[in-house]
Design a protein around this motif. Structure first.
Motif, mmCIF file in Angstrom:
data_model
loop_
_atom_site.group_PDB
_atom_site.id
_atom_site.type_symbol
_atom_site.label_atom_id
_atom_site.label_comp_id
_atom_site.label_asym_id
_atom_site.label_seq_id
_atom_site.Cartn_x
_atom_site.Cartn_y
_atom_site.Cartn_z
ATOM 1 N N VAL B 480 0.862 -1.192 0.000
ATOM 2 C CA VAL B 480 0.000 0.000 0.000
ATOM 3 C C VAL B 480 0.895 1.237 0.000
ATOM 4 O O VAL B 480 1.921 1.265 0.690
ATOM 5 C CB VAL B 480 -0.905 0.035 1.261
ATOM 6 C CG1 VAL B 480 -1.692 1.334 1.333
ATOM 7 C CG2 VAL B 480 -1.835 -1.174 1.284
ATOM 8 N N VAL B 481 0.489 2.240 -0.788
ATOM 9 C CA VAL B 481 1.139 3.543 -0.678
ATOM 10 C C VAL B 481 0.091 4.569 -0.260
ATOM 11 O O VAL B 481 -1.026 4.579 -0.789
ATOM 12 C CB VAL B 481 1.838 3.964 -1.990
ATOM 13 C CG1 VAL B 481 0.882 3.990 -3.173
ATOM 14 C CG2 VAL B 481 2.517 5.323 -1.815
ATOM 15 N N ILE B 482 0.438 5.359 0.733
ATOM 16 C CA ILE B 482 -0.441 6.465 1.154
ATOM 17 C C ILE B 482 0.116 7.744 0.534
ATOM 18 O O ILE B 482 1.276 8.091 0.751
ATOM 19 C CB ILE B 482 -0.474 6.598 2.684
ATOM 20 C CG1 ILE B 482 -1.011 5.296 3.312
ATOM 21 C CG2 ILE B 482 -1.331 7.789 3.106
ATOM 22 C CD1 ILE B 482 -0.954 5.282 4.823
ATOM 23 N N CYS B 483 -0.711 8.404 -0.260
ATOM 24 C CA CYS B 483 -0.298 9.637 -0.924
ATOM 25 C C CYS B 483 -1.056 10.815 -0.321
ATOM 26 O O CYS B 483 -2.221 11.055 -0.680
ATOM 27 C CB CYS B 483 -0.581 9.561 -2.427
ATOM 28 S SG CYS B 483 0.394 8.315 -3.281
ATOM 29 N N PRO B 484 -0.451 11.531 0.595
ATOM 30 C CA PRO B 484 -1.122 12.692 1.171
ATOM 31 C C PRO B 484 -0.901 13.902 0.254
ATOM 32 O O PRO B 484 0.211 14.137 -0.204
ATOM 33 C CB PRO B 484 -0.408 12.892 2.512
ATOM 34 C CG PRO B 484 0.701 11.861 2.550
ATOM 35 C CD PRO B 484 0.877 11.332 1.185
ATOM 36 N N MET B 485 -1.965 14.639 0.017
ATOM 37 C CA MET B 485 -1.861 15.827 -0.838
ATOM 38 C C MET B 485 -1.573 17.036 0.037
ATOM 39 O O MET B 485 -2.399 17.396 0.878
ATOM 40 C CB MET B 485 -3.177 16.055 -1.595
ATOM 41 C CG MET B 485 -3.665 14.873 -2.406
ATOM 42 S SD MET B 485 -2.646 14.585 -3.873
ATOM 43 C CE MET B 485 -1.490 13.348 -3.311
ATOM 44 N N GLY B 486 -0.407 17.633 -0.134
ATOM 45 C CA GLY B 486 -0.087 18.845 0.624
ATOM 46 C C GLY B 486 0.170 18.594 2.093
ATOM 47 O O GLY B 486 -0.173 19.393 2.962
ATOM 48 N N LEU B 487 0.799 17.455 2.403
ATOM 49 C CA LEU B 487 1.130 17.095 3.781
ATOM 50 C C LEU B 487 1.997 18.142 4.463
ATOM 51 O O LEU B 487 1.912 18.336 5.674
ATOM 52 C CB LEU B 487 1.816 15.724 3.762
ATOM 53 C CG LEU B 487 2.682 15.231 4.908
ATOM 54 C CD1 LEU B 487 2.482 13.735 5.073
ATOM 55 C CD2 LEU B 487 4.153 15.525 4.668
ATOM 56 N N HIS B 488 2.828 18.843 3.643
ATOM 57 C CA HIS B 488 3.738 19.808 4.247
ATOM 58 C C HIS B 488 3.030 21.114 4.605
ATOM 59 O O HIS B 488 3.592 21.961 5.277
ATOM 60 C CB HIS B 488 4.932 20.082 3.319
ATOM 61 C CG HIS B 488 5.818 18.884 3.207
ATOM 62 N ND1 HIS B 488 6.912 18.683 3.998
ATOM 63 C CD2 HIS B 488 5.735 17.786 2.415
ATOM 64 C CE1 HIS B 488 7.483 17.534 3.687
ATOM 65 N NE2 HIS B 488 6.781 16.969 2.729
ATOM 66 N N LYS B 489 1.772 21.257 4.107
ATOM 67 C CA LYS B 489 1.047 22.479 4.429
ATOM 68 C C LYS B 489 -0.104 22.238 5.397
ATOM 69 O O LYS B 489 -0.512 23.110 6.124
ATOM 70 C CB LYS B 489 0.488 23.111 3.140
ATOM 71 C CG LYS B 489 1.583 23.680 2.245
ATOM 72 C CD LYS B 489 1.008 24.216 0.938
ATOM 73 C CE LYS B 489 2.106 24.359 -0.103
ATOM 74 N NZ LYS B 489 1.615 24.051 -1.454
ATOM 75 N N SER B 490 -0.640 21.009 5.350
ATOM 76 C CA SER B 490 -1.859 20.746 6.125
ATOM 77 C C SER B 490 -1.600 19.740 7.243
ATOM 78 O O SER B 490 -1.272 18.588 7.007
ATOM 79 C CB SER B 490 -2.954 20.206 5.190
ATOM 80 O OG SER B 490 -3.956 19.569 5.947
#
Lengths: 577, 577
Positions: B480-490
């Motif tokens: 499984v890969v978890i792809c967080p969108m904008g993890l560095h901002k949110s």
């Protein structure tokens, strides 16, 4: 595992060529079999040990943030030419040609391949730090392979390579590896020391060895039992034993010392302590020019001290190596045969370097450059010029530690090594990255080795007795052996043994049930030789009283335990190991 | 694993030399890097795949009772001389000399070393059966290494060797390995076939290949979609397509067929179906005597069929090998140039062997041994002597299976091979044991290989699309890969991603969280190229509605799932793969 489904084949005798205990015992226990000189098959029991060592190393490397990959055994010579090691490495480097006559090596380490990967994969400071490692088969073509897995030609090694932006960050990577190594050797259950070490041919500027303490070790470790200090004797600074030079109280006199070419004999003849004598060692170096010029040096040690050849090699002027002077060179320089040489008025000028202790001696004894004569009452400044001073000798047990206390010495087996490499390889192979100012910078490297197969041998050198190996629990081929007496005749014994076996398996214990139809004496001897930490013996006689016997490998006698407590007691014994 | 602590380095373009998909995709996904032709570093992602394959192979080998050991990469030539392979093996055997000029090989397989171990370790029938295996680096010096891990020079292979008292027991060992292989390839998640195979140069008498089905495979598999039958085309028996020979209805006549050196052209010129024509193939063998005598053979196939060179090599008289006859030999024997040859009255006597179908043909067409002429209306017995008959041709799709139904053909990649060796090696190397009658007997052997690194390539050849690799779950570098969108901002996104990551880890799922600061498009493209089976996307927009997105690698669109069901749904998706 049931022994009848496994391959257990112990030998009464070790092969004659097996000189060290680990080689003898691994062969007798059926853990290794020789395929060729220095090349072994890891038999099933031996491979289990190797895999357990690998497992601990892998876990701790991963915990430390290193990333596993696998570089090939066969590596192209081109990369080795780039680094310079194709030329520098001697006959130990196994060089081969493929069918197209292209040159390759069987890797002894992988600095070149990893640096090649780094220069292709690492573009930006954002990717750093990185630490890659692999656990791979290595080859070194030793001239005289011996000692089994202790110094094989084909062996298994973990080698890691760190890449950093700058020296401070590289030092942090080095420290992280140092800590990981401390955890690894602690978990392996070995008595070991991390010692400051010489960087040798790998180069670089900082280095520690991890030494397994064993009387049979080839290395000498200098340490302070009351502090953290430990260093390889090659590197350990020898303190000056005389805080200051005493006054000259004797006059210089030339004394007949017939047939006394050694300090011990001179001291005896003169009725003086050996510590009053000074030993003369004559070395030769060659200068760079063409034709090379030979230069003769006189090194002075106190009579009871030994020359440290690694320290000597680091003296200014010794960059191209050195050798002991020939008898002709000595005659030519001193006008005297060896055994009576000294620093006072040699025939030709010679650079004199004295060990710090010698430099503080007064009223001392040295050769008179006249066969059969020594000087006594020698004093620096008065009888001869002040010498150059440099640490030239090996530490001896009892030397004071400048930080307090006394230094001790023990033997060790090197099983791990961490090096700070700096830009040695990245410079040679052009491994750069873009710094945050957009400019290319050299990758700062460290390299970190662990001799996986050597650890198995070192563990045995440290842990064995007359009956065989005494494995630390973490790397024993099995943790527990169940020895049922007469399992083939007694269903009660068979059932009790199988029940305990299943219970231990369910607890995750690595257990073997010896269901072979052999006599108890042979069975016990096998498992003592193999070195399984805990033995459980189950027999009809004991079962009648609801008892079984549990004995750890180091215990002389077995404890009788109620059957109902067999599992709990076995687990408890294991935990205590 | 967090991607920022790992090494992910995908490439837009594959190297020009990468001809096959697996080579292209493994390189682009950063799974392998070339060190030299046919020699690769397994990069972290690639090594994870290799280790997962090894793990499944190891588990099933152990389950089948095989015992793991590890034989060396570098093996002494003496053993290879004993077995005869030092002479027989060609340039693919990497031969090396150590510093003492002793000969060694880099092992391509380990029959010699294991037989040497067996003859030293196995004394009695009581120790049998035994099956030893290892997973080890192999080397074959391919003349033109290509295709990445599909045909490397250095590669990883599992090879097992069974030892038995007699042939019946050896067959049982063979069957156990066959079953283990069925389990292994099933667990790997690959579409595969176990096919009867030729024993080739390893020798022995029984053999099966395990072929991963893939359009790009080099091997042709003959199988019956409605039965268990499957065989390599090299071995598959080609049925006779004419149940019986028809009556002769035409007269023999010599017809001009100018510029018609091929059956297709002859059939066209004469307005007849290709299946009326017979193809003549002229071969030469050398007899044993000195000087060797050349013997010429004429093999006959129906015009639409192809010669099977493996079957040909097994013909009586072909024991020393064969070659196509030279034009001079053909002229000398037939008095005619190739293209118009036939079995009727050659200039010199020649042995004629007809494929079974040809042997049942009547009124057929063949060359007239006269340039520009063919015979029509040819009939056996009447116009020429009855031929020898032997299966000479490749099966073609649509051939009837004598057991019912039709044969089909598909391409495959050989990833495993099991051989019954008998006493081939034990006889050559004197590997005996004492039978229960006290007399020595030869060990009966089997050998069993699995190409570990090749499986990774074959899995990709079978499972990929335009965007990249589509790994079966069991051997995917991550499940499984978890792809967080904008993890560095949110922080919301970061927390949700970390929570799911920890939950999946706790469930034993091999998951990577992509915490790199890169654009979503690039992140998605990376993971589609790498081929991770399940992707979970977490973004602020979705989280506002308490939704995340889950998509398997083969799905075109993502499913929106409530955050509270994220873990359960991910596990469910995984289970379905």
């Amino acid at each position: 595992m049931h022994a009848s489904k496994y391959h257990i084949n112990t030998l009464k005798e070790a092969p004659a060529e097996a000189e060290v205990k680990s080689h003898q015992l691994m062969t007798r226990a059926g853990m290794i079999r020789k395929a060729a000189g220095g090349i072994y098959t890891y038999m099933p029991l031996g491979l289990k040990v190797i895999r357990k060592i690998e497992g601990i190393v892998r876990e701790e490397m991963n915990r430390a943030g290193a990333i596993e990959l696998l570089m090939p055994v066969v590596q192209p010579a081109e990369l080795w030419v780039e680094s310079g090691r194709w030329e520098q490495y001697g006959a130990e480097l196994m060089r081969i040609k493929d069918r197209h006559q292209r040159d390759f090596v069987l890797q002894p380490t992988s600095e070149e391949v990893i640096t090649d990967i780094a220069r292709n994969e690492i573009h930006s400071w954002r990717q750093l730090p990185l630490n890659f490692y692999h656990i791979q088969t290595k080859f070194r073509d030793e001239r005289r392979p011996r000692f089994g897995l202790m110094r094989g030609r084909e062996f298994t090694m973990k080698d890691a390579y760190s890449f950093d932006r700058d020296e401070a960050s590289a030092q942090a990577s080095y420290d992280a590896m140092f800590e990981a190594y401390m955890r690894i050797f602690t978990r392996l259950g070995l008595e070991f020391r991390a010692v400051a070490a010489d960087t040798g041919s790998i180069g670089g500027t900082r280095s520690h060895e991890f030494q397994v303490v064993a009387d049979t070790g080839e290395d000498l470790i200098v340490y302070n039992p009351n502090s953290q200090y430990a260093a390889n004797i090659e590197l350990a600074v020898a303190p000056c034993l005389l805080a200051q030079r005493g006054p000259a109280t004797e006059t210089l006199s030339k004394t007949a010392t017939p047939d006394a070419p050694k300090c011990e004999i001179v001291a005896q003849q003169l009725g003086k302590p050996l510590t009053d004598t000074v030993k003369s060692i004559v070395l030769a170096t060659e200068t760079d020019g063409k034709p090379a010029q030979t230069r003769i040096w006189l090194l002075l040690l106190r009579g009871d001290h030994d020359l440290n050849e690694i320290k000597t090699g680091k003296l200014a002027g010794f960059e191209n190596g050195y050798r002991f002077a020939t008898e002709d060179e000595i005659l030519d320089t001193f006008g005297c045969v060896p055994g009576y040489l000294g620093p006072i008025k040699p025939l030709k000028p010679v650079t004199v370097i004295a060990d710090p202790t010698v430099a503080n001696m007064s009223d001392f004894i040295c050769g008179a450059n006249d066969e059969g004569f020594h000087y006594t009452g020698v004093n620096w400044g008065r009888d001869l010029p002040e010498p150059q001073v440099a640490d030239l000798r090996n530490v001896v047990a009892g030397d004071p530690d400048p930080q307090g206390g006394q230094l001790a010495i023990q033997r060790g087996i090197e099983v791990g090594h961490v090096f700070f490499l700096g830009d040695k390889y990245s410079k040679a192979m052009g491994a750069t990255f873009l710094e945050n100012d957009g400019k290319p910078a050299m990758l700062q490297m460290g390299c970190y080795g662990i001799g996986i197969s050597r650890i198995a041998a070192a563990a045995i050198e440290q842990n064995h007795d007359d009956r065989g190996i005494v494995w630390p629990r973490a790397i024993a081929p099995f943790e527990v052996v169940i020895c049922p007496m007469g399992l083939h005749k007694s269903e009660t014994v068979r059932n009790a043994a199988e029940t305990l076996y299943q219970e231990l398996c369910a607890q995750g214990v690595d257990v073997i049930l010896d269901d072979r139809d052999i006599r108890p004496g042979i069975m016990f001897a096998d498992w003592e030789l193999v070195g399984v930490p805990v033995r459980v013996t189950i027999g009809d006689r004991g079962l009648k009283e609801n008892l079984i016997e549990i004995q750890t490998r180091r215990q002389e006698t077995a404890a009788k335990i109620p059957v109902t407590e067999a599992l709990a007691h076995t687990l408890e014994q294991l935990k205590s190991l």
